[in-house]
Design an enzyme around this catalytic site. Structure first.
Site, mmCIF file in Angstrom:
data_model
loop_
_atom_site.group_PDB
_atom_site.id
_atom_site.type_symbol
_atom_site.label_atom_id
_atom_site.label_comp_id
_atom_site.label_asym_id
_atom_site.label_seq_id
_atom_site.Cartn_x
_atom_site.Cartn_y
_atom_site.Cartn_z
ATOM 1 N N ASN A 85 5.043 -30.100 -19.437
ATOM 2 C CA ASN A 85 5.621 -28.904 -19.951
ATOM 3 C C ASN A 85 7.288 -29.174 -20.351
ATOM 4 O OD1 ASN A 85 6.492 -29.244 -17.209
ATOM 5 N ND2 ASN A 85 6.372 -27.045 -16.905
ATOM 6 N N HIS A 172 -3.566 -25.895 -12.662
ATOM 7 C CA HIS A 172 -2.393 -25.100 -12.430
ATOM 8 C C HIS A 172 -3.289 -23.452 -12.134
ATOM 9 C CE1 HIS A 172 1.853 -22.940 -11.900
ATOM 10 N NE2 HIS A 172 0.916 -21.889 -12.164
ATOM 11 N N ASP A 303 5.560 -31.528 -6.831
ATOM 12 C CA ASP A 303 5.943 -30.193 -7.777
ATOM 13 C C ASP A 303 7.601 -30.187 -8.021
ATOM 14 O OD1 ASP A 303 6.019 -28.638 -9.728
ATOM 15 O OD2 ASP A 303 4.852 -26.957 -8.379
HETATM 16 ZN ZN LIG Z 1 2.093 -25.668 -11.426
#
Ligand SMILES: [Zn+2]
Length: 428
Positions: A85, A172, A303
């Protein structure tokens, strides 16, 4: 070179000889001159993160491949998977090769780009998964992380497609319609604070659906950042069927709870605790720890989500979601799992190196420390306790929820194919 006096996975002290980037000999009192004192530190295989946000290209104000991989090395990592992303999104061979090349150029740790599942993370059309798999970056992990692939047909197609090159879809799990405007875990605390709740079912419904889809098409599914006790139950059931499913938990979901949003050392409504998925309840934390210990959850993934100060130090509803995590991961795992007696160092090495490398299909990483294996080694001293000081981070961002907390352990040294990236806790 010889590293003297280290305890492999916590066993009796030995010396390790490294030659040509490989472990050449292990034993007591190896003869030789070129040496360093390991000081009785624990030797682990270099850590592997399946879930890192490096932010480059596009948000170099938050992190770059250089600073992110320096942060990784400081945390004991020798390989990270860089999430897709970015801006532009890593949805083509060109972008994943760019990130992969930057990783090679800086050389602090290996960088394995994750490819987007859908074009622009928009959830409408599959990205060029095959082209990314065939590229120089040899992508094997695909994820729209940050967003959920909520369309069941697209998710099914992605799972079918990656079978051709032994890839995996990392989901996700967040049903978007159930989390519109959600700010924190839906429960007692969100009710008291008047913040829009993020129900556990939004995660659990997607995990259940995806397990069924993966089984239906006979493909490989990885579930990102599992955060609820209910998700653990679903995974336990799906794994009992023998389906090809793996799952991760973050360090922060193993330690922190949602009541920090109401009351914490840094006050109420402090966005340092705002994260996706949200911090949950004490019962969820207990279930996640038990699941990581018994293998229902396979690995720890950070993360690591760097954000600049202006995106975090603002009112709760406007603040960005996410926490940095690479430089504190091992300490938090020691605190949550080792000090509680749930895992030993053999178990930690499995969950933070061996298995994540296996899920990402990384041949040269996550190998047990034995003669002939690449010398990817993390030396860790579990006996010290230090106050977390974000100003000392190698990461470009400082958004850690552990500031001022005293955590156990310190990474002493990190070796990438025999070359030190960190010595005496400092970048080389
Ligand atoms: Zn995520």
């Amino acid at each position: 070179m010889i590293i003297r006096n280290v305890r492999i996975l916590g066993a009796e002290p030995v010396d390790i000889r490294i030659a040509d980037g490989v472990i050449a000999e292990i034993g007591p009192d190896l003869p030789g001159q070129d040496e360093m004192d390991g000081g009785g530190a624990i030797a682990l295989p270099g850590l592997v993160d399946l879930h890192t946000h490096l932010r480059e290209p596009g948000r170099e104000d938050a992190e770059t491949v250089q600073t992110g991989t320096q942060s990784a090395a400081r945390g004991g990592y020798t390989a990270v998977h860089a999430m897709a992303n970015t801006s532009p999104v890593a949805d083509t061979a060109g972008v994943v090769e760019q990130v992969w090349r930057l990783g090679r150029e800086f050389g602090h740790c290996d960088v394995h780009p994750v490819g987007a599942v859908t074009v622009g993370l928009e959830g409408r059309q599959l990205a060029e998964l095959g082209a990314m798999a065939d590229s120089a970056a040899r992508v094997r992990v695909f994820s729209d992380d940050g967003k959920c692939v909520d369309d069941a047909v697209l998710m099914r197609r992605a799972l079918e497609y990656v079978k051709a090159f032994d890839g995996v879809v990392a989901q996700h799990a967040q049903e978007p319609r159930l989390t519109g405007g959600a700010q924190m875990n839906e429960g007692v605390v969100s009710g008291r604070l008047g913040l829009t709740g993020w129900p556990a079912v939004a995660e659990e419904a997607i995990i259940a659906r995806d397990c069924l889809l993966a089984a239906h098409v006979g493909s490989r599914l990885h579930v990102c950042h599992v955060s609820t006790a209910g998700s653990v139950e679903i995974l336990r059931w799906a794994k009992s069927k023998g389906w090809n499913i793996t799952a991760e938990v973050t360090p922060h979901h193993l330690l922190l709870t949602d009541d920090l949003v109401e009351e914490s050392p840094v006050g109420a409504y402090n966005p340092i605790y705002k994260v996706n998925p949200p911090l949950r309840t004490r019962a969820d934390v207990e279930a996640l720890r038990a699941a990581l210990a018994d293998g229902t959850i396979d690995i720890v993934a950070t993360d690591h989500a760097p954000h600049p100060v202006e995106d975090k130090e603002t009112e709760w509803s406007a603040a960005a979601m996410g926490m940095v995590g690479l430089e504190t991961a091992l300490s938090v795992v020691q605190e949550a799992m080792v000090e509680t007696g749930l895992l030993d160092w053999v178990g930690v090495a499995q969950r933070m190196s061996v298995v994540p490398a296996r899920i990402g299909r990384l041949a040269g990483q996550g190998r047990v420390l034995e003669v002939g294996a690449p010398a990817n080694i993390t030396l860790y001293d579990p006996s010290v306790r230090t106050k977390v000081d974000p100003s000392a981070f190698a990461s470009k961002s400082r958004n850690t929820p552990y500031e001022g907390m005293t955590l156990p352990g310190a990474v002493v040294a990190t070796f990438l194919r025999g070359r030190a990236t960190v010595l005496e806790g400092k970048l080389v």
